[in-house]
Design an enzyme around this catalytic site. Structure first.
Site, PDB file in Angstrom:
ATOM      1  CD  GLU A 408      -4.347  -7.264  -1.603  1.00 18.49           C
ATOM      2  OE1 GLU A 408      -3.372  -7.857  -2.124  1.00 18.49           O
ATOM      3  OE2 GLU A 408      -4.506  -7.176  -0.371  1.00 18.49           O
ATOM      4  CG  HIS A 411       0.915  -5.945  -2.491  1.00 18.40           C
ATOM      5  ND1 HIS A 411       2.080  -5.802  -1.778  1.00 18.40           N
ATOM      6  CD2 HIS A 411      -0.048  -6.235  -1.565  1.00 18.40           C
ATOM      7  CE1 HIS A 411       1.847  -6.000  -0.489  1.00 18.40           C
ATOM      8  NE2 HIS A 411       0.562  -6.254  -0.335  1.00 18.40           N
TER       9      HIS A 411
END
Length: 967
Positions: A408, A411
């Protein structure tokens, strides 16, 4: 975004959401295409609403592709690197055309009006589960228009006003809500001229329980009161459920967000709080205003309202990192916090680009459909993907938390700072994050040896899916929002990551890093196509990256490299040929070719390639120097290349000998087995040959190799359950695994390696499923002490123990586990039990498990995993499939439009093994259509037929072989 399938550790993204659909994007952006298509013979179909017709001929697709390429070169300044790239694009379009399913008409939002800045205020009522809000959007009108079109879904709009910079209003003559296309259309009384304007409106909505948009998550307060948190999940297209907006990734803007919330609730958003004031109309509420965001896409906007504790740390590069947990669980957030605080500066150094926000919040959410979501500065997670309890979290789960956090936070650069232009290029987000997560985890936790697990956890699932005729290319034309969820699958994530690993190996880490920095700095706060990435990496490496990689992203599938050889003195002359590998063993009608980076290692230097080159055509002859007749060579050392290898028998014999002597490195031992089993499924080799190879692994000591061995045995177990040979296979498995299982035992050793702990859990778990009497007896002994509170079962063994004690079908054990489930506060413990319940052999209790899965005791996010556990056995599979059919309306209502339904369809159907079941599945879904499951149904039906063909071909010979081994 991280997606989970708890039933398979080796398949972290157990989704198959792969319907390939024609893209209205090109037609909408280039209107001249419509007149062209309308004049083509194929345009006489009834599918002409801004999509490619189903009957579009190859020549028409070719002309469209040519016109698009020419238009795109003019508009973007990008051109295909050479004629080969265009030929690949045309071939890919031809194959896509042959696989198309019925599509919905779709047009992207017009670019004539675009937002520059949003000011949004949201006031949720977490008791009545409704919200209201208002927004002011600064708009840029770039050409005269008589209407404004944006996205809105399930919102009540009111008091819509439009004014220019001077305050002069333009009358909104009509508000049209296009529910089917999820749009709001504001008709204007006069034509709006280019310039800057302000759109103001009010809206109301419901805080739904469908795990998307602005939704509610139920929890119990310290005094047992049932309460709700408000959570957002906007990817891919659900921001429009929370506020009217231009809900497309390329339509970026800045956001000022204000939340009006109860005084005793925590309010979080992408940016830090800049002010908190009393709410004049209600003294129990307060107004929380957040700082302005960078320019960003709507799907990355996020806000959370609820009761949380937190722990915090400032990273070495100055970012304030907080991990928010349910009240009373903040200590469980420390591991995730540690990972996040270390990952941010690592990525900054690796990419050469700073994290641009002042804070990073990680929030554990009780109800969450995916594994996690990368909202900029406010990442949301399932509890099981963030929280770690030192006493009750397994080694496997701790590793998974590190991976998800790394994914995550990757990202924040790939997806947030630089965003794909449209969902067709989703893999730029997910494939890269899946590759980069391993880079950071390997940096932080070298003891995990994460790259050795990459092959089984990432490459193999992608190869398995991509060998189906109903796979799809990495770059999938996407149109209607219904289609987008379908590509969050093993292709976008795992194949994307695997080909990036192959490319990273081909150009080298230094050039890869330079290319990444160039890509991120050149396109920061912007949007990109796949070609932009290839251009940056080509520039950094001085290698033809785009030419080589286009075939890997635009074509579905991958090659099998066939190898034969002859000796000439101290030289080995290799004949190599490539063709597309198909799981059913048929020949690829399109004669698809790839440019394949090839490496070859020899027995003299097993871990260092002695030769590297790119296979550019169908065939090639290669000379290996200084290699004796008794020495072996291995294609694809380390399994870095995304392809299968098929050796002629004599070459394979040398490699099997190297397995026995363990002179072949672990990943190459694994790769040899993996390729052979794929060839067996395709009918190019016999199952008996694969079983014979398995016996060579009896003394294996590496976790990653055993992981693949156990996966192969599990697949055979699913198949042979439909024959009289299932018990013989269990006996074979017990003999194969028994020696290493006894050697490791149940007790961990001081300073034991991470992978040894994983291996012990793996082998004990598999031996339990093989009904090994010693393992089950020990599991029952430990379980009895556990429920008495005398000696807790270590977290690493609980899943094994829970499944083992249920194998007897005992009602008392089932009741004991339900009690533990109900008392557990750690969601990981609930997951362990939920995934174990389906292993019971009692038919009546299995029916109770299915009912339990749909009860209020199981969160809807977990229902799928309970039912899937039932479907893991032959007996349970029939029960679960019939239960699903009988309760279709209930399932469709609860999970419609959510990828959880796709997971369930896959797990319920793909392990059947008869033509009758294939037809039954096809017919059921023809009569009970549900958008978003079409490609998964096709893949499952294809898998069922592959299983049936496998059994018809090899069941009898396997039975004879296993019988001979049991005597």
């Amino acid at each position: 975004m991280s997606l989970l399938f708890y039933l398979s550790k080796a398949s972290r993204l157990g989704l198959s959401r792969n319907r390939i659909l024609a893209s209205g994007e090109l037609l909408q952006r280039f209107p001249s295409f419509m007149s062209f298509i309308s004049s083509s013979s194929s345009a006489k179909s009834n599918q002409l609403l801004a999509v490619f017709p189903i009957g579009l001929t190859y020549r028409s697709c070719q002309l469209v592709s040519e016109r698009f390429s020419a238009s795109r070169e003019f508009v973007t300044g990008r051109s295909a690197e050479n004629r080969e790239t265009r030929e690949i694009e045309q071939q890919g379009q031809e194959e896509l055309n042959s696989k198309m399913l019925p599509v919905k008409a779709f047009e992207r939002l017009p670019k004539s009006v675009v937002p520059v800045h949003y000011e949004i205020t949201i006031k949720p009522d977490l008791v009545k589960l409704v919200f209201e809000g208002h927004e002011s959007v600064t708009l840029k009108v770039v050409e005269p228009v008589d209407q404004i079109i944006l996205n809105s879904l399930e919102l009540e709009l009111d008091n819509v006003k439009l004014a220019d910079e001077a305050g002069q209003e333009t009358t909104i003559s009509q508000v049209v809500l296009d529910v089917e296309n999820e749009k709001a259309i504001f008709k204007l009384s006069s034509v709006l001229q280019p310039g800057q304007y302000h759109l103001k409106l009010e809206f109301k909505g419901v805080i739904i329980d469908k795990l998307k948009g602005f939704y509610c998550s139920k929890y119990l307060s310290a005094d047992g009161e049932e309460r709700y948190s408000g959570i957002t999940q906007f990817e891919p297209t659900d921001a429009r459920r929370a506020f009217p907006c231009w809900d497309e990734p390329a339509v970026k803007a800045t956001f000022d967000i204000t939340l009006v919330v109860p005084k005793d609730r925590v309010a979080l958003c992408n940016m830090p709080v800049v002010s908190e004031l009393p709410y004049e109309a209600d003294p129990n509420l307060r107004v929380v205003k957040f700082d302005r965001t960078p320019i960003m896409s709507t799907y990355l906007v996020a806000y959370v309202v609820g009761e949380f504790d937190y722990v915090e740390e400032r990273s070495t590069d100055g970012v304030l990192v907080r991990c928010y947990t349910p009240v009373g669980k903040k200590e469980q957030g420390r591991f995730g916090l540690y990972v996040a605080a270390k990952v941010l500066p690592y990525y900054k150094e690796y990419f050469g680009v700073e994290y641009p926000l002042p804070k990073m919040d990680l929030v554990a959410v009780a109800d969450f459909a995916a594994g996690a979501m990368e909202n900029w500065g406010l990442v949301t997670y399932r509890e099981t993907c963030l929280l770690v309890d030192d006493q009750n979290t397994s080694t496997q789960r701790r590793q998974w938390v590190a991976i998800v956090v790394g994914h995550e936070l990757a990202h924040q650069w790939f997806g947030n700072l630089v965003t794909m232009e449209w969902w067709t290029h989703l893999w730029l987000n997910e494939g890269y994050a899946t590759f980069v997560e391993s880079l950071c985890v390997d940096h932080l936790f070298p003891e995990f040896k994460i790259w050795t697990q990459f092959v089984t956890d990432t490459s193999t699932p992608a190869l398995d899916l991509d060998s189906l005729k109903n796979s799809h290319p990495i770059e999938v034309p996407i149109g209607h929002p219904d289609e987008i969820d379908e590509i969050f699958d093993d292709i976008s994530y795992h194949k994307g990551a695997a080909i990036i690993r192959m490319l990273h190996n081909y150009i080298g880490d230094d050039d890869f890093r330079r290319g990444m920095k160039l890509y991120l700095t050149r396109h920061k706060y912007g949007n990109t196509f796949t070609e932009d990435l290839w251009a940056a990496l080509s520039e950094a490496s001085k290698k033809p990256v785009g030419t080589i990689m286009s075939g890997w992203t635009k074509q579905m599938g991958f090659p099998v490299i066939r190898v034969s050889a002859r000796q000439d003195g101290d030289k080995r002359i290799l004949q190599l040929s490539q063709q597309r590998f198909l799981a059913d063993g048929t020949k690829d009608e399109n004669n698809t070719m790839w440019m394949v980076p090839i490496e070859i290692a020899t027995s003299r230097s097993p871990t260092t390639p002695s030769m590297s080159f790119v296979l550019e055509g169908e065939k090639s002859e290669i000379v290996l120097n200084d290699i004796r007749p008794d020495e072996w060579f291995k294609m694809n050392p380390g399994q870095v290349g995304f392809y299968r290898t098929c050796y002629e028998p004599e070459l394979l014999k040398h490699l099997v000998s190297a397995i026995d002597q363990q002179t072949l490195p672990p990943l190459d031992r694994l790769g040899l087995l993996d390729d052979l089993f794929a060839l067996v499924q395709a009918g190019h080799s016999s199952t008996v040959e694969a079983l014979t190879l398995l016996e060579a692994f009896a003394n294996e000591d590496q976790y990653t190799v055993w992981n693949r061995v156990c996966s192969a045995l599990s697949k055979l177990s699913h198949l042979l359950a439909y024959t009289d040979h299932h018990e013989l296979l269990k006996s074979f498995g017990r003999k194969l695994l028994g020696g290493m299982t006894r050697k490791l035992g149940w007790e961990s050793k001081p300073d034991e390696e991470h992978l040894t702990k994983l291996l012990r859990s793996l082998l004990l778990g598999r031996m339990a499923m093989f009904d090994d009497p010693e393992v089950i007896a020990e599991a029952e002994r430990r379980f009895l002490l556990h429920i008495k509170g005398e000696e807790q079962v270590p977290a690493d063994f609980r899943s094994t123990v829970y499944k083992a004690v249920l194998r007897t079908g005992s009602r008392s054990k089932y009741d004991d586990l339900l009690r533990i489930y109900r008392e557990a506060t750690l969601h990981e413990e609930k997951d362990r039990i939920a995934s174990a319940l389906g292993t019971i052999k009692n038919e009546e209790i299995l029916k109770e498990v299915l009912a339990f899965a749909m009860s209020n005791e199981v969160r809807s996010q977990d229902t799928v995993f309970v039912i899937s556990s039932v479907a893991s056995s032959k007996l349970g599979r029939d029960l679960a499939w019939n239960y699903f059919k009988d309760n279709w309306d209930l399932f469709n209502e609860r999970f419609k439009g959510a990828f959880l339904l796709v997971r369930l369809v896959k797990s319920l159907t793909e392990n059947f093994a008869s033509e009758e079941k294939a037809v039954e599945i096809e017919n059921f879904f023809k009569e009970h259509h549900c958008a978003g499951t079409e490609r998964t149904v096709q893949q499952s039906v294809e898998s069922v037929r592959l299983n049936a063909a496998w059994l018809a071909r090899d069941a009898e010979s396997v039975g004879r072989y296993l019988t001979s081994k049991s005597q």
